[in-house]
Design an enzyme around this catalytic site. Sequence first.
Site, PDB file in Angstrom:
ATOM      1  N   SER A 188      31.487  39.092  57.862  1.00  0.00           N
ATOM      2  CA  SER A 188      31.222  40.525  57.751  1.00  0.00           C
ATOM      3  C   SER A 188      31.409  41.218  59.111  1.00  0.00           C
ATOM      4  O   SER A 188      32.467  41.098  59.718  1.00  0.00           O
ATOM      5  CB  SER A 188      29.818  40.729  57.158  1.00  0.00           C
ATOM      6  OG  SER A 188      29.644  42.035  56.689  1.00  0.00           O
TER       7      SER A 188
ATOM      8  N   ASP B  64      33.393  40.103  46.140  1.00  0.00           N
ATOM      9  CA  ASP B  64      32.645  40.833  47.167  1.00  0.00           C
ATOM     10  C   ASP B  64      32.601  42.315  46.794  1.00  0.00           C
ATOM     11  O   ASP B  64      33.639  42.950  46.628  1.00  0.00           O
ATOM     12  CB  ASP B  64      33.338  40.636  48.525  1.00  0.00           C
ATOM     13  CG  ASP B  64      32.504  41.129  49.698  1.00  0.00           C
ATOM     14  OD1 ASP B  64      31.668  42.032  49.504  1.00  0.00           O
ATOM     15  OD2 ASP B  64      32.699  40.605  50.805  1.00  0.00           O
TER      16      ASP B  64
ATOM     17  N   HIS C  11      29.593  38.692  48.565  1.00  0.00           N
ATOM     18  CA  HIS C  11      29.718  38.922  50.006  1.00  0.00           C
ATOM     19  C   HIS C  11      29.085  37.799  50.830  1.00  0.00           C
ATOM     20  O   HIS C  11      29.340  37.698  52.028  1.00  0.00           O
ATOM     21  CB  HIS C  11      29.078  40.274  50.378  1.00  0.00           C
ATOM     22  CG  HIS C  11      29.325  40.676  51.802  1.00  0.00           C
ATOM     23  ND1 HIS C  11      30.590  40.898  52.311  1.00  0.00           N
ATOM     24  CD2 HIS C  11      28.465  40.868  52.855  1.00  0.00           C
ATOM     25  CE1 HIS C  11      30.505  41.227  53.596  1.00  0.00           C
ATOM     26  NE2 HIS C  11      29.234  41.213  53.943  1.00  0.00           N
TER      27      HIS C  11
END
Length: 261
Positions: A82, A211, A239
């Site tokens: 991320s 995601d 995610h």
Amino acid sequence: MGEANKHFILVHGACHGAWSWYKLKPLLEAAGHRVTAVDLAASGINMKAIQDVHSMLDYSQPLLDLVGSLAPGEKVVLVGHSLGGLSLAVAMENFPEKIAVAVFLTAFMPDAVNKPSYVLDQYCERALPGAWLDTEFGSFESPKGPITSMFFGPEFFSSKLYQLSPVEDLELASALARPSSLFIEDLSTAKKFSENAYGSVPRVYVVCDQDRAITEEFQRWMIGNGGVSQVVEIQGADHMPMFCKPQETCNSLVEIASKYA
């Protein structure tokens, strides 16, 4: 590095910490590898408060200290999740010779053409109204001016980040999450990542197709925008692939490491 003994450095995303790798770290270690999970500034058990972190460089300093302390000639496999992708880029820019491969695990991946904030700017521009749900945004002062802070809310956690992950892991995240920042204000004026440092490190992107936070469409846009050496896919992953697909994530990372490290 011997075939079996790679050194993985795992870099968490916003509002998370080294704790987010608690499932993956033992799996990689069981496969014979060395693993270091780092807490970035104001994350996990790092003692700083987000208000004392004024740039992506400040935020990434624990990673830079770690990579900088590696033995001469040692090369690591850097894995960023991320927002951790931006910290990876900072480390690649500063220590390209110490990184065998950089793995962007459904992560923000900058390029060497646009300003460092470009992929985040694009992400925010393309977000649909209400996409951030109950995420709380605030502001704090830095020597260069105000910085926007960010803290994911319960609804954002459950429906955008952890929708396919075990409820226990969602509970863990809810208990351990801390306020963070995208540091867009800082990155919009920071020096571009360079082709001869950042661009010299092999980049592998790991796509997670379910995601809802960084959608597959946006992941593939970043791949097209920045260019990579290889694309790997983890099917059925939200995610948080390290929570919902830990064994598949481990297998993918081991395969990548054996190819590049």
